[in-house]
Scaffold this active site. Structure first.
Site: not given
Length: 717
Positions: A402, A450
């Site tokens: 991330e 997601h």
């Protein structure tokens, strides 16, 4: 033809056997008011035909009857008790009429026979199922109990203990399990269902099978010795309450109804069922759980519609292995879409394959899969250290670390190796999709996807539409998520998207309480036991990881500085700076060890209290109502802002995102159902009481307007 309506046909077969076939005009058979009326008229026609010697029920659809028409429930349940009582009595007249026919009756069951479908087959003398059948009474999942005689007939057919287990759990049963307890009389291959059913009916007509004794047993009190009954119901109460808890009254009501009706004949037993049904139908829990069911149907309907616009996905790729990549690969492969799992490091690939193998092994151990199926799924996962196997895939899920620069680099790289029309997605929880899209030559084929951790357990997928994402791209990703067995909701791009954007104000409310001296364990207890979250905020942060939480909090503060910016250090900072990251390093707000099952076990840790006390001073006690208000008000207002800004399309999708993505207590139905239940005006007044705490506690102008007009977010029944 003996009888014909849009939902039911009755014809006479050989040997004077009548065949009643459910054949609704839609995709499935379900009991709406029209179908109940049609069944009543059909049974009257059957009774009037004196040549009929037996009756077979079947379905022209892939499922027998999926249940009652739940879309009618909320309007019906809003009626006066007398109206609801009348509806139940009229419906039960029909089921009793079926049960009282002067000849043997049989249900030939294919596919789902759930709820009212199960209650229909229980009203016949014999039940034969094919191997596709699934039988059950799922009403407790909607906060109610069966209303068409399910609590009366099932215990008299399979015994009180089995019936209690079936109805309180709400689970549907496979035909072999149903046969074992006597709920059905035989299981056959689908092509043998009709001939086997007719043979059984002919045996009953020839008195080789005693249908009268079977029927008499269903009409009489339960044959259960008093002491055995006492022990059985007492045990059930303890076990069911332990699972259902105080927030879900329906399973406990089932036990009470069956216990009260044990010594009664059919008429009196049905009245006991009706009274309990009406009482539960009026509860906020039933409204919330039925609302979730209807919202789920809406979201799935949107996904089905998206499927018509979607590009066909025959193969996929995930970039970045490890636990998350392995979870995505497992989910895709196990649902039939072959997937390439690509990483730059062999150990990461080994970890990803190991994760998939671990999940599959668990399925085999539980009897939900076989070694052969496990091998097929694993063969559908292709590990790769380069892009060669990725080039022909239809959809790519980037799931690397991330970090914006790393993700942008990987996305630009993969675009060079795939076809012109391949869809590219990013599994990011916080990074702007519009920002990542800048690294691509064709941003129209890109959007966010997601997943929530652990992938195999969490049902939600957020599909994030960027400003350049095409409709076909979004529709294709929605369709792929659905094919993976997930519930996709489409959201527009913003910091945190939808779920994390509304979660972090909740954490901010929690941090504010700690800064004022609250005990994190006391907060967790209130939010779990009283509000109903599966985990309180401190425990949830430990599970998510305080390093992850700290990073996401910074992203949210940058995105919404007026509301989520911080003026000083908070509890998340304190834990992060002390390198207490939660379960991942066995210390966060709590400390963790491994229990005898290999699961993390949490305990209080004096060090946490010392760190917090050094930063925020002495502890003080807070009332439960204040704890709930200070944590929930920010989440609720931020959820409303997301709707008002068009980040989320509807209250229904927002509530499903909260329930499926965060574990928002289902018995409360989601933020918008909760607001409608407590009243928007009451909420605004409560929020105003805490407005001095900052921007997260400031309600919107639209909320004030809705409150002033006594409005609601869902259309009132």
């Amino acid at each position: 033809m003996i009888y014909q309506s849009p939902t039911i046909e009755v014809e006479l077969l050989e040997d004077n056997i009548a065949h009643l076939c459910f054949k609704a005009q839609g995709s499935v058979n379900k009991f709406d008011r029209e179908t109940i009326d049609s069944l009543n008229a059909a049974l009257d026609s059957i009774k009037q035909d004196t040549s009929i010697k037996a009756l077979m029920l079947s379905s022209a659809k892939d499922a027998f009857i999926v249940g009652a028409d739940i879309t009618e429930f909320l309007g019906l349940f809003a009626e006066e008790d007398a109206v609801l009582q009348s509806w139940l009595e009229q419906a039960n007249v029909v089921f009793n009429k079926l049960e009282d026919l002067p000849f043997p009756t049989l249900s030939a069951i294919n596919g789902f026979a759930l709820g009212a479908g199960c209650e229909t087959i229980l009203a016949t003398d014999f039940r034969i199922a094919d191997t596709t059948a699934r039988i059950g009474l799922p009403e407790t999942k909607l906060g109610i109990i069966p209303g068409f005689g399910g609590t009366v007939r099932l215990p008299r057919v399979i015994g009180a203990d089995n019936a209690l287990e079936w109805i309180t759990s709400g689970k549907d049963q496979r035909p072999d399990a149903a046969l074992k307890v006597g709920a059905i009389d035989a299981v056959v291959a689908p092509e043998q269902l009709r001939p086997a059913a007719l043979r059984m009916l002919k045996d009953a007509m020839a008195e080789k099978l005693d249908w009268q004794t079977r029927r008499a047993k269903k009409l009489a009190p339960l044959t259960l010795p008093k002491l055995e009954a006492m022990m059985s119901f007492a045990t059930a109460k303890g076990m069911v309450f332990k699972i259902a808890g105080k927030h879900y009254p329906a399973p406990m009501a089932v036990i009470s109804v069956i216990e009260q009706a044990a010594q009664c004949g059919r008429a009196e037993a049905l009245q006991i069922e009706h009274q309990a049904f009406i009482k539960l139908a009026k509860t906020e829990v039933a409204q919330a759980l039925i609302g979730i069911f209807l919202n789920d149907q809406l979201v799935k309907g949107k996904a089905k519609k998206a499927g018509k616009l979607a590009k066909k996905v025959n193969s996929a790729a995930v970039l970045g292995a490890g636990i998350m990549g392995g979870g995505i690969a497992y989910q895709s492969a196990s649902k039939g879409t072959p997937i390439v799992m690509k990483d730059i490091a062999q150990p990461a690939l080994d970890l990803g394959l190991g994760e998939a193998a671990k999940l599959l092994t668990a399925q085999v151990k539980r009897g939900r899969s076989t070694p052969a199926k496990m091998a097929t799924v694993l063969n559908n996962i292709t590990p790769a250290l380069d892009y060669a196997p990725v080039k022909d895939t239809d959809i790519i899920v980037e799931a690397v670390v991330e970090h914006p620069k790393v993700k942008s680099m990987v996305l630009a790289e993969v675009e060079e190796h795939v076809s012109e029309d391949a869809i590219i997605t990013s599994n990011t929880s916080t990074i702007s999709i519009n920002l990542l899209a800048k690294s691509l030559k064709k941003p129209e084929r890109f959007c966010g996807m997601h997943f929530f951790n652990p992938v195999h357990k969490m049902p939600l997928v957020e599909v994030i539409r960027g400003e350049n994402s095409s409709d076909e791209t979004v529709a294709s990703v929605v369709a792929y998520a659905s094919k993976m067995g997930k519930t996709p909701i489409v959201v527009n791009d913003c910091p945190g998207f939808f779920v994390n954007r509304v979660l972090f104000p909740y954490f901010a409310g929690f941090s504010g309480l700690l800064a004022d001296g609250a005990d994190f364990a006391a907060i967790d207890k209130v939010m779990e036991k009283q509000f109903g979250w599966p985990m309180g905020p401190a425990y949830l942060l430990d599970v998510v990881g305080l390093d992850t939480g700290h990073h996401a909090q910074a992203v949210m503060a940058e995105g919404f500085p007026d509301r989520m910016g911080k003026s000083g250090k908070d509890a998340i900072d304190v834990m992060f700076e002390a390198e207490r990251f939660g379960q991942k390093n066995n210390k966060g707000f709590y400390q963790y060890s491994v229990d005898h099952r290999g699961k993390p076990k949490k305990d209080l840790d004096p060090t946490s209290y010392e760190l917090l006390q050094a930063e925020f001073g002495e502890q003080k006690a807070f009332e439960s109502d204040e704890i709930i208000a200070r944590t929930m008000i920010p989440m609720i207002i931020e959820t409303v802002r997301c709707l008002e800004e068009g980040i989320i399309a509807s209250p229904a999708e927002a509530d499903m995102g909260l329930v499926y993505g965060l574990g928002f207590p289902p018995f409360r139905g989601g933020v918008f159902r909760y607001l409608d239940t407590i009243g928007v005006a009451n909420f605004v007044a409560l929020a105003d009481k805490y407005a001095h705490l900052g921007g997260l506690y400031q309600v919107t102008d639209t909320m004030r307007e809705l409150a002033a007009n006594n409005g609601s977010y869902y259309q009132q029944a």
